[in-house]
Design a protein around this motif. Structure first.
Motif, short mmCIF file in Angstrom:
data_model
loop_
_atom_site.label_atom_id
_atom_site.label_comp_id
_atom_site.label_asym_id
_atom_site.label_seq_id
_atom_site.Cartn_x
_atom_site.Cartn_y
_atom_site.Cartn_z
N ASP A 147 6.51 -0.09 11.17
CA ASP A 147 6.09 -1.50 11.17
C ASP A 147 5.45 -1.90 9.84
OD1 ASP A 147 3.76 -0.04 11.39
OD2 ASP A 147 2.93 -1.20 13.07
N HIS A 148 5.67 -1.13 8.79
CA HIS A 148 5.14 -1.54 7.48
C HIS A 148 5.80 -2.85 7.09
CE1 HIS A 148 3.96 -1.59 3.29
NE2 HIS A 148 3.22 -0.51 3.48
N GLY A 175 6.65 10.12 3.58
CA GLY A 175 7.94 9.48 3.80
C GLY A 175 7.91 7.98 3.64
N THR A 176 6.78 7.36 3.96
CA THR A 176 6.64 5.91 3.81
C THR A 176 6.73 5.51 2.34
OG1 THR A 176 5.34 5.71 5.83
CG2 THR A 176 5.11 3.94 4.21
N GLY A 315 -0.34 2.89 6.65
CA GLY A 315 -1.40 1.97 6.99
C GLY A 315 -1.14 0.56 6.48
N SER A 316 0.13 0.28 6.17
CA SER A 316 0.56 -1.05 5.70
C SER A 316 -0.04 -1.42 4.37
CB SER A 316 0.23 -2.14 6.75
OG SER A 316 0.88 -1.87 7.97
N GLY A 317 -0.42 -0.44 3.58
CA GLY A 317 -0.97 -0.71 2.26
C GLY A 317 -0.03 -0.30 1.16
N TYR A 318 -0.59 -0.11 -0.03
CA TYR A 318 0.18 0.27 -1.21
C TYR A 318 -0.63 1.24 -2.03
CZ TYR A 318 2.87 -3.71 0.28
OH TYR A 318 3.61 -4.56 1.06
#
Length: 543
Positions: A147-148, A175-176, A315-318
């Motif tokens: 869900d990123h 992997g993300t 964690g939906s960050g960068y």
């Protein structure tokens, strides 16, 4: 160098019986059984008997490559089991399940610009081509955050090859990041861009930190539509099972890409990058310097940016990790760009060749240079479909009752209609028309022509045949036959003219013959044969 070597040994683990080959799964091995002398596969009973000698049982069989994954009991010992099985008459090979390690080094916080895109000329490449959603890249890794916001719209269903529960969610983070470097969603108003803006990503979880299911991931990717696979992990143990899996994927036109490793070692081969049929990738920085951590040498094919590479994080960050784990997906993204830009029928060997020949020379630490997406795309031959107009039409049998040759250029209400006449020999109705096309503008460049015919008829059991006139032999050559539809403007029928130069006359013309007839003994005296569209075209190289 001593410190680097010590770090590598501590990180990867050195098994006593396998030297620098690395650590392995403690209670499993790979076994390849031999066939009986008569060529028949070994029976399940015989396999069970052989494995019982080392207290093991078959856990999975991979028919694509002929290997079995075998589970040892609690008292089993990998080294002893391999040594015992290798002596068995009906065992061709046995080896540990080598444990691969992901090869990324976490770095400092997010910065506002993706400088790693500049050396590979990604923005210039995007002016030519932004990628295709018909290309799928397999991300063999620790999973992907499904869900990123910069990845969720780019993912196709994948698999967890460890648990087989259908959920390849990332519980590690590696992997993300890898997936984002290949193909983070672009022009969505958030986050970052991926190397290939439009390719789709298949998350294939093959472990979490310790990669234990590389073979299974490669086979799954090959069997489920991946065009490119990325493997940002490795170790020092060469696995024949892994090589067989790579060969299986390569034979199915997959482009396998793998990281060279982060041990700072020269000419020490790291696997799977060091296997045959893999594009191996070292790391450079944004200024084209060799990354100090990268493995390198004559065995490594190319380099790509792998230092502080801004990309999605768990964690939906960068974040901006470093490693050959980052350089490999950048290269996989270039591979998917090239694959999508290439004409149908382009092989993985050709894709890899375009990548290597397009690479920039930044030093002798790798064989072929640092990847350059723009230059590689420019090496891809591009073709254009050219259509040619009718310059003449003649009725050779039957009666031309309506329409002209120019009417046949488009599918509309203006069509050419012909009334069939009774054949003298077959005593059944037929119509035969010749149509001449002017290809003089491209006559010297045409290798193959395609004939497209759309027609219908007001009678049953009518066959149409397409011919081409051979001016050197002064006769018709048959190309293809099709049943004629009784429905108006139904389907296009196609025929290819190979060796087209033979059929182009001195005026740059090609003549097509179309014959429609009913079989012998037909009750019809005549029928109306209507051509809605007839055309010829050629696919020409334009660069």
């Amino acid at each position: 160098m001593k410190n680097l070597l010590l770090t590598a040994m501590l990180t990867l683990g050195v098994a006593s019986a396998f030297g620098m080959q690395g650590s392995y799964v403690e209670d499993e091995i790979y076994v390849k059984f031999a066939n009986y002398a008569n060529g028949r596969p070994l029976s399940a009973t015989m396999k069970k008997f052989i494995l019982s000698k080392v207290g093991a049982e078959e856990k999975a069989f991979y028919p694509q490559i002929g290997w079995s994954r075998v589970k040892l009991n609690a008292r089993g010992n990998v080294e002893a089991a391999v040594a015992t099985l290798e002596k068995e008459r009906y065992v061709r090979d046995a080896e540990p399940v080598f444990l691969r390690q992901v090869v990324a080094t976490p770095n400092d916080p997010l910065f506002a610009q993706q400088k790693w895109l500049l050396p590979i000329q990604a923005p210039q490449a995007w002016d030519l081509f932004k990628g295709s959603d018909s290309v799928v890249v397999g991300i063999l890794d620790t999973g992907v955050q499904l869900d990123h916001p910069d990845l969720e719209n780019k993912l196709v269903p994948g698999e967890d090859l460890v648990t087989l529960d259908g959920d390849p969610s990332d519980d590690h983070g590696h992997g993300t990041a890898v997936a984002g470097l290949v193909g983070a969603e672009t022009d969505n108003g958030i986050g970052v861009a991926g190397t290939d803006q439009n390719s789709l990503l298949m998350p294939l979880k093959v472990g979490s930190g310790g990669i234990s299911h590389s073979v299974e991931g490669i086979l799954y990717a090959a069997d489920n539509g991946c065009d490119v696979i990325n493997m940002s992990y490795g170790g020092f143990g060469r696995s024949q099972a892994e090589q067989d899996a790579v060969n299986y994927a390569f034979a199915r036109n997959v482009v396998p890409v793998a990281a060279s490793g982060n041990n700072g070692l020269k000419d020490v081969i790291f696997y799977p990058a060091g296997l045959d049929n893999i594009l191996s990738v070292a790391a450079s920085d944004d200024n084209d310097n060799q990354a100090d951590f990268t493995n390198y040498g004559d065995w490594v094919d190319v380099a790509a940016p792998g230092v502080a590479t801004l990309c999605p994080s768990l964690g939906s960050g960068y974040g901006k990790p470093s490693g050959t784990s980052m350089a490999s997906p950048v290269t996989a993204g270039v591979a998917s760009l090239v694959k999508g830009y290439s004409p149908a029928g382009t092989t993985n060997v050709q894709v890899i060749d375009y990548i290597k020949r397009g690479a920039d020379n930044i030093g002798d630490f790798i064989k072929d240079g640092r990847v350059n997406a723009n230059k590689s795309l420019q090496l891809v031959p591009k073709f254009e479909d050219r259509n040619y107009g009718i310059v003449g039409m003649e009725t050779l049998m039957g009666t031309h009752t309506a329409g002209t040759g120019s009417d046949l250029a488009a599918l509309d209400s203006s069509v050419a209609m012909f009334a069939a006449a009774k054949q003298q020999t077959m005593r059944s109705p037929a119509a035969f028309q010749s149509l001449t096309f002017d290809v003089s503008a491209d006559a010297s460049a045409i290798d193959e022509l395609k004939v497209t015919l759309n027609a219908f008829v007001n009678a049953n059991k009518v066959t149409q045949m397409i011919y081409v006139w051979d001016p050197s032999l002064n006769r018709w050559r048959f190309l293809r036959a099709f049943p004629v539809s009784t429905l108006s403007a139904s389907v296009d029928n196609e025929a290819k003219i190979s060796g087209a130069q033979r059929y182009i006359d001195g005026n740059g013309h090609v003549t097509i013959g179309v014959r429609a007839f009913q079989p012998f003994g037909s009750v019809n005296e005549t029928f109306n044969y209507v051509m809605d569209r007839v055309g010829i075209s050629a696919k020409l190289l334009i660069n």
